[in-house]
Design a protein around this motif. Structure first.
Motif, PDB file in Angstrom:
ATOM      1  N   LEU A   6      -1.091  -1.902  -9.354  1.00 54.57           N
ATOM      2  CA  LEU A   6       0.394  -1.619  -9.427  1.00 54.57           C
ATOM      3  C   LEU A   6       0.981  -0.647 -10.331  1.00 54.57           C
ATOM      4  O   LEU A   6       1.840  -0.057 -10.318  1.00 54.57           O
ATOM      5  N   GLN A  18       1.656  -1.102 -13.587  1.00 55.69           N
ATOM      6  CA  GLN A  18       2.659  -1.773 -14.140  1.00 55.69           C
ATOM      7  C   GLN A  18       2.368  -2.308 -15.511  1.00 55.69           C
ATOM      8  O   GLN A  18       1.222  -2.868 -15.482  1.00 55.69           O
ATOM      9  N   ARG A  67       4.572  -6.076  -2.653  1.00 54.07           N
ATOM     10  CA  ARG A  67       3.301  -5.301  -2.770  1.00 54.07           C
ATOM     11  C   ARG A  67       2.206  -6.253  -3.229  1.00 54.07           C
ATOM     12  O   ARG A  67       0.928  -6.549  -2.691  1.00 54.07           O
ATOM     13  N   VAL A 120       4.413  -7.381 -14.407  1.00 55.77           N
ATOM     14  CA  VAL A 120       3.715  -8.389 -13.177  1.00 55.77           C
ATOM     15  C   VAL A 120       3.796  -9.562 -13.530  1.00 55.77           C
ATOM     16  O   VAL A 120       4.061 -10.272 -12.447  1.00 55.77           O
ATOM     17  N   SER A 159       7.969  -4.648  -5.621  1.00 58.95           N
ATOM     18  CA  SER A 159       6.570  -5.085  -6.254  1.00 58.95           C
ATOM     19  C   SER A 159       6.077  -6.311  -5.714  1.00 58.95           C
ATOM     20  O   SER A 159       4.972  -6.262  -5.643  1.00 58.95           O
ATOM     21  N   ASP A 192      -2.044   1.171  -2.881  1.00 59.17           N
ATOM     22  CA  ASP A 192      -2.409  -0.078  -3.499  1.00 59.17           C
ATOM     23  C   ASP A 192      -3.564  -0.534  -3.004  1.00 59.17           C
ATOM     24  O   ASP A 192      -4.573  -0.985  -3.771  1.00 59.17           O
TER      25      ASP A 192
END
Length: 339
Positions: free
Chosen positions: A45, A47, A26, A52, A23, A105
């Motif tokens: 994402l 999330q 990314r 995050v 993550s 993404d």
């Protein structure tokens, strides 16, 4: 990561640990393509905000990214430190864009940026005919235009480019000085207004074109004067716009920016599609430096008209330094060759 190009073993281990998670990697890949908010990243994402935020904190602690506040929004970007940026770019450049997760993404990132652009385009389209009137609510146009004329001077020059030309007012203002003027704007409605205004003013040495401020459809190293008037605060990546504008200057050419000083008027973001709530002298100076420009002048225009006028307008003048390096006496060029 330390700002130098060499770091200690422990620092490098900590840096690698911070980046070595999917993550966070990314996030670094996304930030390599522009500044984003927590909300942007949670959308991309897929999330939660707390998760995050934890990833961002680890990257901040490692010095790989930076954070800056604008009103109630916090933006994140890659670190300005050379070593950190080189490290991140080196890692990110080795990631295959065709990787399914990375590709998704970047698709979501494109959607986030498209939504921003659409909001700005919708605003311009809805207000094209009355843009000058709306702008006058916040900006002392007469004072700014007088300062612009003084900064640019009376000496004729070859070519001017106005990025985000809007109603074409700056092309009209400087038409007695340049031989060739070009205005670029993304809004076809605004271009129609600009053409009508230039025709009405009898300006025959300027033209306006549809184009992207990040990739203007004009030649590089071709303009003595480039202007960006009340445009940066609408942009997703104002630094990139300055970087691209600098590439269009002839050696010794000048970039003039007019925009707002930092402020906290959130309604401009909510109701008028402002992406940024003003810019500081330090921020502009850093962006000029990175683009190969020297900041020669900065002016403030304090708000007038009482409590309803709460915006301070700023004017920044930058000059391409290539001529100064090549020839200290370059300012003595013949008339009509440069500003």
């Amino acid at each position: 990561m330390a700002p130098g190009r060499h770091v200690t073993l422990d620092t490098m281990v900590d840096t690698l640990k911070a980046a070595a998670e999917s993550s966070r990697l990314r996030i670094l890949a996304l930030l390599s393509r522009g500044d984003l908010t927590v909300s942007d990243l949670t959308d991309i994402l897929n999330q939660s905000q707390p998760r995050v935020s934890r990833h961002l904190k680890l990257l901040l602690d490692a010095g790989l990214i930076g954070r800056y506040q604008e009103g109630s929004w916090a933006f994140f970007r890659l670190s300005d430190a050379d070593a950190a940026r080189e490290f991140v770019n080196g890692v990110v450049s080795r990631i295959d864009d065709r990787d399914p997760q990375v590709a998704r993404d970047f698709e979501r990132l494109a959607l986030v940026k498209r939504r921003r652009q659409e909001r700005a385009a919708e605003y311009f389209s809805a207000n094209a005919a009355s843009w000058d009137e709306i702008r006058s609510l916040h900006v002392p146009d007469g004072a700014v235009e007088a300062a612009l004329k003084k900064v640019v001077g009376r000496r004729p020059f070859q070519a001017m480019l106005d990025l985000g030309t809007g109603t074409g007012r700056l092309l009209e203002l400087f038409s007695p000085l340049y031989r060739r003027g070009v205005g670029i704007d993304m809004s076809r409605e605004m271009l129609a207004v600009a053409r009508a205004n230039l025709d009405r003013a009898g300006v025959a040495n300027a033209q306006v074109r549809h184009g992207d401020i990040y990739a203007p459809p004009v030649e590089r190293d071709a303009f003595d004067l480039v202007t960006i008037h009340q445009v940066l605060h609408y942009l997703d990546d104002p630094q990139q716009a300055i970087r691209e504008a600098a590439k269009l200057l002839r050696p010794g050419g000048r970039l003039v920016i007019v925009d707002f000083a930092p402020h906290g008027l959130e309604f401009l973001r909510d109701e008028h599609a402002h992406q940024r709530l003003g810019f500081s002298d330090r921020q502009i100076a850093e962006w000029f430096e990175e683009a190969g420009l020297d900041l020669e002048e900065s002016q403030d225009f304090e708000p007038r008209g009482g409590a309803e006028a709460k915006l301070t307008v700023k004017l920044w003048l930058g000059r391409d330094r290539r001529m100064l390096i090549a020839d200290p006496a370059a300012n003595a060029l013949p008339e009509k060759e440069t500003v």
